[in-house]
Design a protein around this motif. Structure first.
Motif, short mmCIF file in Angstrom:
data_model
loop_
_atom_site.label_atom_id
_atom_site.label_comp_id
_atom_site.label_asym_id
_atom_site.label_seq_id
_atom_site.Cartn_x
_atom_site.Cartn_y
_atom_site.Cartn_z
N ALA A 2 -51.13 -5.38 -20.81
CA ALA A 2 -51.40 -7.03 -20.66
C ALA A 2 -50.61 -7.40 -21.14
CB ALA A 2 -53.63 -6.87 -19.84
N SER A 3 -50.92 -6.93 -22.26
CA SER A 3 -50.50 -8.75 -23.36
C SER A 3 -48.39 -8.48 -23.55
CB SER A 3 -50.57 -7.80 -24.53
OG SER A 3 -50.04 -7.05 -24.77
N LEU A 5 -47.40 -7.98 -20.74
CA LEU A 5 -46.68 -8.07 -18.82
C LEU A 5 -46.40 -9.76 -18.91
CD1 LEU A 5 -46.38 -8.32 -16.08
CD2 LEU A 5 -48.11 -7.75 -15.58
N LYS A 6 -48.42 -10.89 -20.02
CA LYS A 6 -48.73 -12.35 -20.80
C LYS A 6 -46.27 -12.57 -21.17
CE LYS A 6 -53.28 -12.89 -19.59
NZ LYS A 6 -52.96 -13.57 -18.65
N THR A 7 -46.86 -11.96 -21.82
CA THR A 7 -45.48 -12.14 -23.17
C THR A 7 -43.84 -12.29 -22.26
OG1 THR A 7 -46.49 -10.69 -24.79
CG2 THR A 7 -43.99 -11.41 -24.85
N GLN A 9 -43.68 -12.52 -18.72
CA GLN A 9 -44.11 -14.03 -17.75
C GLN A 9 -43.31 -14.74 -18.20
OE1 GLN A 9 -48.16 -13.36 -16.42
NE2 GLN A 9 -47.01 -11.97 -14.71
N ARG A 10 -43.85 -15.55 -19.38
CA ARG A 10 -43.64 -16.34 -20.74
C ARG A 10 -42.91 -17.12 -21.00
NH1 ARG A 10 -49.08 -15.89 -23.07
NH2 ARG A 10 -47.64 -14.44 -24.94
#
Length: 200
Positions: A2-3, A5-7, A9-10
């Motif tokens: 998940a981390s 994916l968030k990175t 996305q940012r």
């Protein structure tokens, strides 16, 4: 997972914002100032309308029948010689004159276009010419030099001359004399030939 994916996305969001808010407006401004783009769009619309109307049979011109064409491109240093300004609109092309001739495309010798050429010398009945173009993308190309506008271009556009390739132009292949290049401008072209391509 998940981390990551968030990175990602940012990263995408940050770069997308930069493209949309910073780079895209710059590109639009450049396109708005470009005469080349406007001419390209106009030509594209004309070709499209002609195609719809059925008036274009062959949009890329074929070689003209019965007339010699300019098809031999040589690196400029291979044709090095003395360059002298000697224009005289007497029906015989001389250095300093711009003439029109059919020039084949280097990437497709079965096709070509009628184009202006600056005469810079001769080998008996073969003229040595430098191609002219009014395409703005030559502005920053080190192999091309600006020669300004002249009556060889009926639209009065600024032209560039290609310095790194000499074109062998059969004298009987000239369609017409186009103009005399001003002495000061010819001298700039001659100075580049001397400094960069071993001409004298």
């Amino acid at each position: 997972m998940a981390s990551y994916l968030k990175t990602f996305q940012r990263f995408v969001l940050k770069n997308t914002e930069n493209l949309v808010f910073n780079e895209a407006p710059k590109l639009v401004r450049q396109l708005q100032r470009s005469d080349t783009v406007a001419r390209g769009i106009q030509q594209g619309i004309k070709i499209g309308l002609d195609a719809l109307a059925g008036t274009v049979e062959n949009p890329t011109p074929a070689l003209p029948a019965g007339r010699p064409v300019s098809s031999n491109f040589v690196p400029t240093a291979h044709r090095a010689r003395k360059v002298v300004y000697a224009p005289d609109l007497d029906g015989r092309a001389d250095p300093g004159e711009v003439v029109w001739t059919w020039v084949v495309y280097e990437d497709d010798p079965s096709r070509g276009k009628d184009r202006p050429v600056l005469v810079v010398g001769r080998d008996r009945r073969v003229l040595l010419g430098l191609m002219l173009s009014s395409q703005d993308h030559h502005r920053d190309d080190p192999n091309w030099a600006s020669i300004g506008a002249g009556n060889w271009d009926h639209d009065g556009r600024v032209s560039w001359v290609r310095l790194d390739r000499v074109l062998d132009v059969p004298e009987e292949g000239i369609r017409r004399e186009g103009a005399i290049l001003e002495r000061e401008v010819f001298d700039i072209v001659a100075a580049r030939l001397r400094a960069e391509y071993s001409w004298t």
